[in-house]
Design an enzyme around this catalytic site. Structure first.
Site, short mmCIF file in Angstrom:
data_model
loop_
_atom_site.label_atom_id
_atom_site.label_comp_id
_atom_site.label_asym_id
_atom_site.label_seq_id
_atom_site.Cartn_x
_atom_site.Cartn_y
_atom_site.Cartn_z
N HIS A 131 -8.10 1.73 -4.31
CA HIS A 131 -9.08 1.50 -3.24
C HIS A 131 -9.65 2.86 -2.83
O HIS A 131 -9.00 3.63 -2.14
CB HIS A 131 -8.36 0.80 -2.07
CG HIS A 131 -9.20 0.62 -0.85
ND1 HIS A 131 -8.67 0.28 0.38
CD2 HIS A 131 -10.54 0.70 -0.65
CE1 HIS A 131 -9.64 0.18 1.28
NE2 HIS A 131 -10.79 0.44 0.68
N MET A 163 -11.81 5.16 -0.72
CA MET A 163 -12.51 5.29 0.56
C MET A 163 -13.14 6.67 0.55
O MET A 163 -12.69 7.61 1.23
CB MET A 163 -11.51 5.13 1.72
CG MET A 163 -11.07 3.69 1.91
SD MET A 163 -9.53 3.54 2.82
CE MET A 163 -8.37 3.67 1.47
N SER A 176 0.83 -1.20 0.00
CA SER A 176 0.00 0.00 0.00
C SER A 176 0.87 1.25 0.00
O SER A 176 1.66 1.49 0.92
CB SER A 176 -0.92 0.02 1.23
OG SER A 176 -1.44 1.32 1.37
N MET A 204 -8.44 8.57 0.09
CA MET A 204 -9.35 8.90 1.21
C MET A 204 -9.81 10.35 1.09
O MET A 204 -9.00 11.23 0.79
CB MET A 204 -8.61 8.74 2.53
CG MET A 204 -8.01 7.37 2.73
SD MET A 204 -7.13 7.30 4.28
CE MET A 204 -6.48 5.64 4.21
N ASP A 258 -4.46 3.85 -1.95
CA ASP A 258 -5.54 4.20 -1.02
C ASP A 258 -5.95 5.65 -1.15
O ASP A 258 -5.18 6.55 -0.79
CB ASP A 258 -5.08 3.95 0.42
CG ASP A 258 -5.02 2.48 0.76
OD1 ASP A 258 -6.04 1.79 0.58
OD2 ASP A 258 -3.96 2.02 1.21
N HIS A 281 -1.07 -1.10 -4.33
CA HIS A 281 -2.38 -0.73 -3.79
C HIS A 281 -2.38 0.78 -3.52
O HIS A 281 -1.48 1.31 -2.89
CB HIS A 281 -2.60 -1.51 -2.50
CG HIS A 281 -3.95 -1.35 -1.88
ND1 HIS A 281 -5.07 -2.01 -2.34
CD2 HIS A 281 -4.36 -0.62 -0.82
CE1 HIS A 281 -6.10 -1.68 -1.58
NE2 HIS A 281 -5.71 -0.83 -0.66
N MET A 336 -11.94 -5.61 4.51
CA MET A 336 -11.05 -4.80 5.35
C MET A 336 -10.81 -5.57 6.65
O MET A 336 -11.76 -6.02 7.30
CB MET A 336 -11.70 -3.45 5.68
CG MET A 336 -11.79 -2.47 4.52
SD MET A 336 -10.21 -2.09 3.74
CE MET A 336 -9.29 -1.35 5.10
N ASP A 389 -7.12 -6.46 3.46
CA ASP A 389 -6.44 -5.18 3.58
C ASP A 389 -6.47 -4.68 5.03
O ASP A 389 -7.55 -4.40 5.57
CB ASP A 389 -7.14 -4.17 2.64
CG ASP A 389 -6.47 -2.81 2.64
OD1 ASP A 389 -5.43 -2.63 3.29
OD2 ASP A 389 -7.03 -1.91 1.96
C1 DX5 Z 1 -6.46 1.48 5.36
C2 DX5 Z 1 -5.97 1.22 3.96
C3 DX5 Z 1 -4.96 0.16 3.90
C4 DX5 Z 1 -3.70 0.50 4.66
C5 DX5 Z 1 -2.99 -0.76 5.03
O1 DX5 Z 1 -7.49 2.39 5.33
O2 DX5 Z 1 -7.05 0.83 3.12
O3 DX5 Z 1 -4.67 -0.21 2.55
O4 DX5 Z 1 -2.84 1.31 3.93
O5 DX5 Z 1 -1.94 -0.43 5.87
P1 DX5 Z 1 -1.31 -1.47 6.88
O6 DX5 Z 1 -0.82 -2.64 6.08
O7 DX5 Z 1 -0.23 -0.70 7.54
O8 DX5 Z 1 -2.41 -1.89 7.84
ZN ZN Z 2 -6.58 -0.09 1.12
#
Ligand code: DX5
Ligand code: ZN
Length: 216
Positions: free
Chosen positions: A65, A67, A7, A36, A34, A32, A136, A174
């Site tokens: 991904h 969010m 990620s 947000m 992320d 990956h 998740m 994840d």
């Molecule tokens: C959390 C993200 C994950 C996160 C995972 O909201 O969707 O992808 O980056 O990070 P680790 O592996 O550190 O839990």
């Molecule tokens: Zn993620």
């Protein structure tokens, strides 16, 4: 399938090109990404300018991904920005089907995601309508959280439902994934494991990726 998707959230954004090069060299299959929005989750990460850098520099498929609320407004732009797969949260929308169609019409892979407090049975109507289902294993919003063990029950249920129907839909996990749970997750039927803090920031992230795959 046993894929690792580091990620980007845990990368060093002051040394982004260096970290992308590490991913390119590594045994990781995907990156990956992320995204947000500070509304669906209590944190803001990054958006299209970073996608532009990734599109240019990253040789691995970009597993995006989202969010965010209203993913229908943005999914097509993420495909245009270089996403290989676009996922969004089931609990963020009223009806995921039209949004999945928007992504499919752009010839992109689809992923539907649920947070730990959403019952896995809610994914049942969509098992054959997406390319991937993301469970998740921490609450979306931050990297570096502790893996929620109940994820294994959801994973086992989902694996059995897909196998019963002969579906090739992938299962991605994840949050809180590290070398001490990765092999158990693969054994329980996960296809793709996301790992942020377990990879970046480590002295030898490439070695860590091999450990996650059980190859070291
Ligand atoms: C959390 C993200 C994950 C996160 C995972 O909201 O969707 O992808 O980056 O990070 P680790 O592996 O550190 O839990
Ligand atoms: Zn993620």
């Amino acid at each position: 399938m046993k894929y690792i998707a580091p990620s980007l959230l845990s990368a060093d954004f002051g040394n982004l090109s260096r970290d992308i090069e590490m991913i390119n060299r590594s045994a990781a299959e995907w990156l990956h990404v992320d995204v947000m929005d500070g509304v669906f989750v209590p944190n803001i990460s990054f958006g299209f300018p970073i996608m532009e850098v990734l599109k240019k520099e990253c040789k691995k498929p970009l597993d995006v991904h989202l969010m965010i609320t209203h993913p229908e407004k943005y999914v097509e732009r993420f495909v245009d920005a270089g996403a290989w797969s676009v996922g969004f949260h089931l609990e963020a929308v009223d009806d995921p089907l039209p949004i999945l169609d928007l992504i499919k019409k752009k010839n992109c892979r689809t992923c539907l995601t649920i947070n730990p407090d959403i019952s896995v049975e809610r994914l049942e109507p969509y098992l054959d309508k997406v390319d991937m289902l993301l469970l998740m294993s921490v609450f979306a919003g931050y990297g570096g959280q502790k893996f929620i063990p109940q994820t294994f029950d959801k994973l086992t249920w989902l694996r059995s439902q897909l196998d019963k129907r002969g579906l090739k839909t992938l299962i991605e996990i994840d949050g809180g994934v590290n070398a001490s749970n990765s092999l158990d997750l693969f054994a329980a039927g996960a296809d793709v494991l996301v790992a942020g803090s377990a990879v970046f920031g480590k002295e030898n992230p490439e070695e860590e990726i091999l450990k996650l795959k059980g190859e070291l």
